[in-house]
Design a protein around this motif. Structure first.
Motif, mmCIF file in Angstrom:
data_model
loop_
_atom_site.group_PDB
_atom_site.id
_atom_site.type_symbol
_atom_site.label_atom_id
_atom_site.label_comp_id
_atom_site.label_asym_id
_atom_site.label_seq_id
_atom_site.Cartn_x
_atom_site.Cartn_y
_atom_site.Cartn_z
ATOM 1 N N GLU A 46 6.665 -0.123 -8.657
ATOM 2 C CA GLU A 46 5.553 -0.437 -7.754
ATOM 3 C C GLU A 46 5.268 -1.885 -7.844
ATOM 4 O O GLU A 46 4.821 -2.254 -9.102
ATOM 5 C CB GLU A 46 4.619 0.539 -7.913
ATOM 6 N N PHE A 47 5.260 -2.745 -6.931
ATOM 7 C CA PHE A 47 4.770 -4.068 -7.153
ATOM 8 C C PHE A 47 4.122 -4.571 -5.743
ATOM 9 O O PHE A 47 4.855 -4.267 -4.802
ATOM 10 C CB PHE A 47 5.913 -5.036 -7.671
ATOM 11 N N GLY A 48 2.878 -5.032 -5.753
ATOM 12 C CA GLY A 48 2.395 -5.586 -4.573
ATOM 13 C C GLY A 48 2.102 -4.526 -3.340
ATOM 14 O O GLY A 48 2.452 -5.025 -2.361
ATOM 15 N N GLY A 49 2.038 -3.472 -3.622
ATOM 16 C CA GLY A 49 1.800 -2.470 -2.729
ATOM 17 C C GLY A 49 3.067 -2.079 -2.052
ATOM 18 O O GLY A 49 3.180 -1.162 -1.035
ATOM 19 N N ILE A 50 4.359 -2.306 -2.610
ATOM 20 C CA ILE A 50 5.795 -2.078 -2.122
ATOM 21 C C ILE A 50 6.384 -1.326 -3.370
ATOM 22 O O ILE A 50 6.254 -1.334 -4.511
ATOM 23 C CB ILE A 50 6.501 -3.269 -1.751
ATOM 24 N N ARG A 51 6.992 -0.105 -2.734
ATOM 25 C CA ARG A 51 8.112 0.670 -3.766
ATOM 26 C C ARG A 51 9.330 -0.133 -3.837
ATOM 27 O O ARG A 51 9.908 -0.201 -2.509
ATOM 28 C CB ARG A 51 8.039 2.205 -3.321
ATOM 29 N N MET A 101 11.879 7.263 2.116
ATOM 30 C CA MET A 101 10.908 7.151 1.151
ATOM 31 C C MET A 101 9.470 7.631 1.706
ATOM 32 O O MET A 101 8.368 7.660 0.813
ATOM 33 C CB MET A 101 10.882 5.978 0.380
ATOM 34 N N GLY A 102 9.005 7.330 2.890
ATOM 35 C CA GLY A 102 7.822 7.602 3.362
ATOM 36 C C GLY A 102 6.684 6.761 3.012
ATOM 37 O O GLY A 102 5.652 6.606 3.574
ATOM 38 N N VAL A 103 6.879 5.469 2.298
ATOM 39 C CA VAL A 103 6.048 4.461 1.983
ATOM 40 C C VAL A 103 6.629 3.139 2.128
ATOM 41 O O VAL A 103 7.972 3.019 2.100
ATOM 42 C CB VAL A 103 5.862 4.560 0.406
ATOM 43 N N PRO A 104 6.006 1.948 2.367
ATOM 44 C CA PRO A 104 6.649 0.755 2.394
ATOM 45 C C PRO A 104 7.594 0.511 1.167
ATOM 46 O O PRO A 104 7.162 0.587 0.027
ATOM 47 C CB PRO A 104 5.461 -0.179 2.462
ATOM 48 N N ALA A 105 8.891 0.427 1.446
ATOM 49 C CA ALA A 105 9.804 0.082 0.222
ATOM 50 C C ALA A 105 10.842 -0.912 0.682
ATOM 51 O O ALA A 105 11.168 -0.989 1.982
ATOM 52 C CB ALA A 105 10.421 1.597 0.087
#
Length: 144
Positions: A46-51, A101-105
């Motif tokens: 995780e870095f900067g709100g991104i996976r 992934m279901g998240v910003p990635a």
């Protein structure tokens, strides 16, 4: 085509301020990426709100990552940890794994190589528009 050496070469071009961004993304899509497993799941950070899915262009780049992880984990000098990994075509990472992934990635390539690492963020032109963080931004993120 599709080997990690070509992707590493394109990354070096962009880091030097030359080369075509579309060609770089195209090379990632064609490349075979080594993605390590951690506790049965793909290695991410995780870095900067991104996976970020951590992918490597060859076993040498993965080995450098493993060495860095041993230092961070305080196990350097111990019996080396065995790293399992899967091989993915970059297009599959971008088009299937990232959306699932279901998240910003995005994809982080060769993260243990300070002069050879590159991030491919979840933006239009890299990942499918449905999961791009800038899809609703007028003109957002298109790789030109």
């Amino acid at each position: 085509m599709g080997d990690g050496v070509a992707l590493a070469d394109r990354i070096a071009e962009r880091r030097a301020g030359v080369g075509d961004p579309k060609a770089l993304v195209g090379e990632l899509r064609r490349a075979l990426m080594l993605v390590p497993y951690d506790r049965g799941e793909l290695w991410t950070a995780e870095f900067g709100g991104i996976r970020w899915v951590c992918g490597f262009t060859d076993e040498g780049a993965l080995a450098r990552f493993a060495e860095e992880r041993a230092v961070v984990e305080g196990t350097a000098g111990d019996v080396p940890r065995s790293w399992e990994y899967a091989t993915f075509r970059g297009a599959r990472l971008l088009d299937e794994v990232i959306p699932a992934m279901g998240v910003p990635a995005g994809v982080a390539v060769n993260v243990a190589d300070p002069d050879g690492a590159m991030l491919f963020p979840p933006v239009v032109g890299i990942v499918p528009d449905a999961v791009a963080v800038d899809a609703d931004v007028p003109g957002g993120g298109r790789v030109r």
